[in-house]
Design a protein around this motif. Structure first.
Motif, mmCIF file in Angstrom:
data_model
loop_
_atom_site.group_PDB
_atom_site.id
_atom_site.type_symbol
_atom_site.label_atom_id
_atom_site.label_comp_id
_atom_site.label_asym_id
_atom_site.label_seq_id
_atom_site.Cartn_x
_atom_site.Cartn_y
_atom_site.Cartn_z
ATOM 1 N N ALA A 112 2.515 1.801 -3.435
ATOM 2 C CA ALA A 112 1.554 2.346 -4.396
ATOM 3 C C ALA A 112 1.307 3.830 -4.130
ATOM 4 O O ALA A 112 1.203 4.639 -5.063
ATOM 5 N N LEU A 113 1.228 4.187 -2.839
ATOM 6 C CA LEU A 113 1.020 5.588 -2.476
ATOM 7 C C LEU A 113 2.183 6.454 -2.950
ATOM 8 O O LEU A 113 1.978 7.533 -3.537
ATOM 9 N N ARG A 140 12.759 8.554 -9.327
ATOM 10 C CA ARG A 140 11.445 8.891 -8.775
ATOM 11 C C ARG A 140 11.391 8.730 -7.254
ATOM 12 O O ARG A 140 10.368 8.998 -6.640
ATOM 13 N N ARG A 176 0.823 -1.210 0.000
ATOM 14 C CA ARG A 176 0.000 0.000 0.000
ATOM 15 C C ARG A 176 0.860 1.263 0.000
ATOM 16 O O ARG A 176 0.580 2.226 -0.706
ATOM 17 N N ARG A 234 4.316 5.800 -5.357
ATOM 18 C CA ARG A 234 4.344 5.819 -6.818
ATOM 19 C C ARG A 234 3.280 6.768 -7.385
ATOM 20 O O ARG A 234 3.557 7.569 -8.285
ATOM 21 N N ASP A 235 2.070 6.709 -6.833
ATOM 22 C CA ASP A 235 0.965 7.503 -7.365
ATOM 23 C C ASP A 235 1.081 8.981 -7.009
ATOM 24 O O ASP A 235 0.772 9.851 -7.827
ATOM 25 N N GLU A 236 1.528 9.274 -5.777
ATOM 26 C CA GLU A 236 1.536 10.657 -5.304
ATOM 27 C C GLU A 236 2.824 11.401 -5.646
ATOM 28 O O GLU A 236 2.846 12.630 -5.675
ATOM 29 N N GLN A 237 3.915 10.671 -5.868
ATOM 30 C CA GLN A 237 5.205 11.286 -6.225
ATOM 31 C C GLN A 237 5.596 12.388 -5.229
ATOM 32 O O GLN A 237 5.822 13.539 -5.589
#
Length: 381
Positions: free
Chosen positions: A76-77, A107, A73, A79-82
């Protein structure tokens, strides 16, 4: 900037909660702030009440399968929020964030780790986190900096950023405010006594029982003049038994956890933090001094960075009940000194405990990291 704060504590969280909330409350006006902490934590509840702050319930400790789900989780957070910066505050959340960022390359967010205790960071886990999960280390006092220089983090970029407190929120009470606070917190008949207290909590290493033992040793006439006020999680059965054995059950008042510390501070004449280990700068000590209370502190960790002995408080050896008795005897023999020393404590707080300086220096650490990440500069500047 996009900032993620993490903390592993369930429940109250003590100084860690104060630390993160002090930063989030101010920086959310200029940055995108997210707080990830256990669902049961006070931190998540308080952060959730701040307009503009996003909260994520996340457990940083648990069984292997639970940790694997949390890791997925968190990855994913990230990766998605950068996020530009991830600011971790303990070994458990630091470890999970390190694992979640592996393989992210350019990243990967800039990871800031704050060392809140004076534990010796020499374990294999600490070595791995220092090498693979840390871009910058914040030390909350000079004592912590010296300890970290002797640890596996010694080759990392260490910065001293002293914790700050809200000196407007924690300010000297008027006589009327003090009277109301005593009426609300103390049992009938105790309002006129010398109130000695601590909001540093009831953990064993805080050594608050040393103050109880010291008052118990005073001559009967002096002992009757004192009441001890303790804020924080209620003591366990063994601690309460010790209070009873000392014959102090009627002279020690426990408030429990407080949502607002100001009435507690208003009720005090003298503060104390008598920790025997793990202590760094102590938000509680700084809050009491900002409220104009001289403080008795042990010569442990960074506590002596707050207090000048004889000017705005008293410094005693750790675990020395006799030394605390001597300090109390001096106070009871000359209580008029408390007014002058309280003014000195407030003056020290205004000069050295600035919340603005604390937040500003922490933000500077973030911006240094932000400037070192060209990929993120293109995305977020």
């Amino acid at each position: 900037m996009k900032i993620l704060y993490t903390n592993f504590h369930q429940g109250d969280g003590g100084g860690h909660t104060t630390y993160v909330m002090s930063l989030a409350r101010i920086l959310c006006h200029k940055s995108q702030v997210t707080v990830a902490a256990p669902a049961s934590s006070r931190l998540l509840a308080e952060a959730g009440a701040l307009p503009g702050v996003r909260t994520i319930p996340l457990e940083f400790k648990g069984r292997p399968l639970e940790q694997l789900r949390a890791l997925r989780r968190l990855r994913a957070l990230l990766r998605d929020e950068q996020f530009d910066v991830v600011h971790v505050n303990g070994s458990a959340d630091h470890r999970l964030c390190m694992l979640a960022t592996m393989g992210m390359g350019a990243r990967r967010p800039f990871i800031v780790y704050t060392q809140h205790t004076d534990r010796s960071a020499t374990s294999l886990g600490a070595r791995v986190r220092a090498k693979w999960g840390t871009n910058r280390v914040i030390c909350v006092c000079s004592h912590t900096f010296r300890r970290m220089k002797q640890s596996v983090f010694r080759n990392e970029d260490l910065r001293v950023v002293h914790n700050g407190v809200d000196t407007e929120k924690c300010r000297p009470a008027t006589r009327g405010q003090a009277a109301l606070a005593r009426d609300s917190l103390l049992p009938e008949g105790m309002q006129g006594r010398l109130v000695i207290g601590s909001n540093a909590g009831t953990a064993v290493y805080k050594n608050w029982l040393d103050m109880v033992a010291a008052v118990a040793q005073l001559p009967a006439q002096q002992r009757r003049q004192v009441v001890i006020l303790i804020a924080g999680k209620l003591p366990d059965a063994e601690q309460m038994q010790r209070v009873a054995e000392l014959g102090m059950s009627d002279q020690v008042v426990f408030t429990g956890l407080l949502g607002d510390v100001r009435p507690f501070l208003s009720a005090l004449d003298v503060g104390f933090v008598l920790s025997s280990k793990l202590e760094t700068i102590s938000f509680a000590c700084r809050e009491m001094m900002a409220a104009g209370k001289p403080v008795i502190v042990s010569e442990v960790g960074g506590l002596t960075e707050n207090v000048t002995d004889g000017r705005d408080g008293w410094v005693v050896p750790p675990a020395s009940v006799d030394s605390v008795v001597q300090a109390l005897s001096k106070i009871l023999a000359n209580p008029d000194v408390l007014g002058r020393m309280g003014e000195e404590a407030r003056s020290t707080a205004l000069k050295e405990f600035s919340l603005a300086a604390f937040v500003g220096k922490t933000e500077s650490v973030y911006r240094e990291g932000h400037a070192q990440q060209p990929y993120r500069l293109r995305l977020t500047s």
